[in-house]
Scaffold this motif. Sequence first.
Motif, PDB file in Angstrom:
ATOM      1  N   THR A 147      -7.696   0.882   9.665  1.00  7.01           N
ATOM      2  CA  THR A 147      -7.757  -0.109   8.595  1.00  7.01           C
ATOM      3  C   THR A 147      -8.657   0.373   7.457  1.00  7.01           C
ATOM      4  OG1 THR A 147      -7.466  -1.857  10.232  1.00  7.01           O
ATOM      5  CG2 THR A 147      -8.263  -2.514   8.054  1.00  7.01           C
ATOM      6  N   TYR A 148      -9.773   1.006   7.820  1.00 12.07           N
ATOM      7  CA  TYR A 148     -10.685   1.516   6.791  1.00 12.07           C
ATOM      8  C   TYR A 148     -10.049   2.692   6.045  1.00 12.07           C
ATOM      9  CZ  TYR A 148     -14.124  -1.322   9.250  1.00 12.07           C
ATOM     10  OH  TYR A 148     -14.786  -2.367   9.831  1.00 12.07           O
ATOM     11  N   ILE A 149      -9.344   3.535   6.775  1.00  8.09           N
ATOM     12  CA  ILE A 149      -8.666   4.669   6.129  1.00  8.09           C
ATOM     13  C   ILE A 149      -7.633   4.166   5.129  1.00  8.09           C
ATOM     14  CG2 ILE A 149      -7.126   6.626   6.524  1.00  8.09           C
ATOM     15  CD1 ILE A 149      -8.481   7.031   9.212  1.00  8.09           C
TER      16      ILE A 149
ATOM     17  N   ALA B 116       0.829  -1.209   0.000  1.00 10.12           N
ATOM     18  CA  ALA B 116       0.000   0.000   0.000  1.00 10.12           C
ATOM     19  C   ALA B 116       0.860   1.253   0.000  1.00 10.12           C
ATOM     20  CB  ALA B 116      -0.934  -0.012   1.204  1.00 10.12           C
ATOM     21  N   GLY B 117       1.940   1.240   0.774  1.00  8.79           N
ATOM     22  CA  GLY B 117       2.837   2.393   0.798  1.00  8.79           C
ATOM     23  C   GLY B 117       3.496   2.633  -0.535  1.00  8.79           C
ATOM     24  N   VAL B 118       3.922   1.547  -1.198  1.00  5.92           N
ATOM     25  CA  VAL B 118       4.558   1.676  -2.508  1.00  5.92           C
ATOM     26  C   VAL B 118       3.570   2.204  -3.539  1.00  5.92           C
ATOM     27  CG1 VAL B 118       5.668   0.388  -4.375  1.00  5.92           C
ATOM     28  CG2 VAL B 118       6.237  -0.130  -2.004  1.00  5.92           C
ATOM     29  N   ALA B 119       2.346   1.671  -3.519  1.00  3.55           N
ATOM     30  CA  ALA B 119       1.320   2.140  -4.457  1.00  3.55           C
ATOM     31  C   ALA B 119       0.979   3.602  -4.207  1.00  3.55           C
ATOM     32  CB  ALA B 119       0.068   1.277  -4.333  1.00  3.55           C
ATOM     33  N   PHE B 120       0.933   3.995  -2.945  1.00  2.00           N
ATOM     34  CA  PHE B 120       0.602   5.375  -2.587  1.00  2.00           C
ATOM     35  C   PHE B 120       1.673   6.349  -3.076  1.00  2.00           C
ATOM     36  CE2 PHE B 120       0.775   8.821   0.699  1.00  2.00           C
ATOM     37  CZ  PHE B 120      -0.399   9.454   0.331  1.00  2.00           C
ATOM     38  N   GLY B 121       2.921   5.996  -2.888  1.00  2.00           N
ATOM     39  CA  GLY B 121       3.995   6.892  -3.302  1.00  2.00           C
ATOM     40  C   GLY B 121       4.261   6.885  -4.791  1.00  2.00           C
ATOM     41  N   GLY B 122       4.054   5.746  -5.421  1.00  2.00           N
ATOM     42  CA  GLY B 122       4.347   5.623  -6.863  1.00  2.00           C
ATOM     43  C   GLY B 122       5.385   4.554  -7.094  1.00  2.00           C
TER      44      GLY B 122
ATOM     45  N   PHE C   4      -6.011   3.267  -0.437  1.00  2.00           N
ATOM     46  CA  PHE C   4      -5.540   2.370  -1.488  1.00  2.00           C
ATOM     47  C   PHE C   4      -6.484   2.403  -2.690  1.00  2.00           C
ATOM     48  CE2 PHE C   4      -4.773  -1.860  -3.390  1.00  2.00           C
ATOM     49  CZ  PHE C   4      -3.409  -1.788  -3.532  1.00  2.00           C
ATOM     50  N   ILE C   5      -7.796   2.411  -2.426  1.00  2.00           N
ATOM     51  CA  ILE C   5      -8.785   2.440  -3.516  1.00  2.00           C
ATOM     52  C   ILE C   5      -8.700   3.747  -4.293  1.00  2.00           C
ATOM     53  CG2 ILE C   5     -11.257   2.503  -4.020  1.00  2.00           C
ATOM     54  CD1 ILE C   5     -11.653   0.589  -1.665  1.00  2.00           C
ATOM     55  N   VAL C   6      -8.591   4.868  -3.576  1.00  2.00           N
ATOM     56  CA  VAL C   6      -8.515   6.178  -4.221  1.00  2.00           C
ATOM     57  C   VAL C   6      -7.275   6.272  -5.110  1.00  2.00           C
ATOM     58  CG1 VAL C   6      -8.183   8.640  -3.804  1.00  2.00           C
ATOM     59  CG2 VAL C   6      -9.883   7.369  -2.487  1.00  2.00           C
ATOM     60  N   VAL C   7      -6.154   5.781  -4.597  1.00  2.00           N
ATOM     61  CA  VAL C   7      -4.917   5.845  -5.371  1.00  2.00           C
ATOM     62  C   VAL C   7      -5.027   4.993  -6.633  1.00  2.00           C
ATOM     63  CG1 VAL C   7      -2.484   5.191  -5.373  1.00  2.00           C
ATOM     64  CG2 VAL C   7      -3.429   6.413  -3.423  1.00  2.00           C
ATOM     65  N   ILE C   8      -5.558   3.777  -6.501  1.00  2.00           N
ATOM     66  CA  ILE C   8      -5.670   2.884  -7.660  1.00  2.00           C
ATOM     67  C   ILE C   8      -6.611   3.466  -8.719  1.00  2.00           C
ATOM     68  CG2 ILE C   8      -6.487   0.630  -8.419  1.00  2.00           C
ATOM     69  CD1 ILE C   8      -3.780   0.587  -7.036  1.00  2.00           C
ATOM     70  N   LEU C   9      -7.718   4.100  -8.268  1.00  2.00           N
ATOM     71  CA  LEU C   9      -8.704   4.612  -9.217  1.00  2.00           C
ATOM     72  C   LEU C   9      -8.270   5.909  -9.881  1.00  2.00           C
ATOM     73  CD1 LEU C   9     -12.094   3.923  -7.359  1.00  2.00           C
ATOM     74  CD2 LEU C   9     -11.136   2.701  -9.314  1.00  2.00           C
ATOM     75  N   PHE C  10      -7.727   6.833  -9.089  1.00  2.00           N
ATOM     76  CA  PHE C  10      -7.459   8.181  -9.600  1.00  2.00           C
ATOM     77  C   PHE C  10      -5.973   8.476  -9.812  1.00  2.00           C
ATOM     78  CE2 PHE C  10     -11.433   8.397  -7.142  1.00  2.00           C
ATOM     79  CZ  PHE C  10     -12.298   8.818  -8.141  1.00  2.00           C
ATOM     80  N   LEU C  11      -5.114   7.776  -9.097  1.00  7.37           N
ATOM     81  CA  LEU C  11      -3.674   7.992  -9.256  1.00  7.37           C
ATOM     82  C   LEU C  11      -2.973   6.642  -9.357  1.00  7.37           C
ATOM     83  CD1 LEU C  11      -3.051  10.826  -6.621  1.00  7.37           C
ATOM     84  CD2 LEU C  11      -2.996  11.071  -9.107  1.00  7.37           C
ATOM     85  N   PRO C  12      -3.185   5.911 -10.436  1.00  7.57           N
ATOM     86  CA  PRO C  12      -2.603   4.566 -10.539  1.00  7.57           C
ATOM     87  C   PRO C  12      -1.079   4.552 -10.477  1.00  7.57           C
ATOM     88  CG  PRO C  12      -3.488   5.285 -12.658  1.00  7.57           C
ATOM     89  CD  PRO C  12      -3.959   6.282 -11.634  1.00  7.57           C
TER      90      PRO C  12
END
Length: 365
Positions: free
Chosen positions: A315-317, A279-285, A322-330
Amino acid sequence: MTKLKQSGVSLVGIGVFAVLLLAVAPLVLSDHWLGNLGKYCCWAMAAVGIGLAWGRGGMLVMGQGVFFALGAYSMAMHLTLETAGDGVPGFMVLYDPLAPLPAFWEPFRSTAVTLVAIVLLPVVVAGILGYALFKRRVKGAYFAILTQALAVALATLVSSTIRETGGDTGLSDFKYFFGFVLNDPANRNMVYLIAAGLLVVCLLVVWQLYRSRFGELLVATRDAEERVRFLGYDPANVKLVAFVGAALMASIGGAMFVPIVGIITPAEIGAAASILMIAGVAFGGRASLFGPALGAMAVGWGQSSLGSAWPDGWTYILGLLFIVVILFLPKGLSSVLARFTATRRSHGEQPPAAAPARQLEEATS
């Protein structure tokens, strides 16, 4: 921006990052937050490796908790024996006062063996696992599920071996770090500097790999594996090098996590911990140089701050993030900066493009 210029900017960025971690942070942060930052650096080391394997190699490694555990438990066993002296660790005495030290613990009395194990164990395990999977062309969701299953299996195994590893309570109460007293603030500051320095080294190694021929070959393998095979290269070997490198960085991060946090449990090495790293890697890029490290540190800060204040909601946050990043900032938050830089560069290039038109008007008037 040319590739050479991008490489130079990245190197300068690593230098600035190193100054902030090694010089500024110890001066402005309290001991508590400096310890937390050291913990984030350990997660960031694992994240940099994930960025190499996933971001550039296309391998979704969801079981990095396995390699994090190899380094963490190797270090924890050594520190536990260092605290116990010539005797048996206290938690083992509680279960059986007359039980001898398990045979696989004995080599970890040696500092040299411990350091070699931190480096060699993840290389051997990742090498065997990666060779078996990549040679059979296992990839995609199958690869991700297999690696995560290994993390679950290892965490379950550690939880069930209470007398040998401490089980769910883990290993803790370390008093020394290679002879240095851990309760001494100066020594704890030294441990932080080692962790931060190792993170900078990981970034330098990945920076060099990205700009090398291997980095280009790794991206080519991710995007067009069959073409790489047609050109005479074995994609399995290319993936294997990246996978082993990621495992080594995770192991080093796990090893430094132990003296900084003071405890290691199955909760830090299982599937949930591995997903937290992803999740951290996906969030940062995942495809950028700094994105994985900064994303892991940001998620680590969120877990320490928001997780302690709102443990049920964190956990929900994290899931929503993770969902927001995948949808709007892949491509993660690093893509926002890249777009901003590209926009400014395109605006800056417009005046020179208009100059020939003005010269033509002057010539014809």
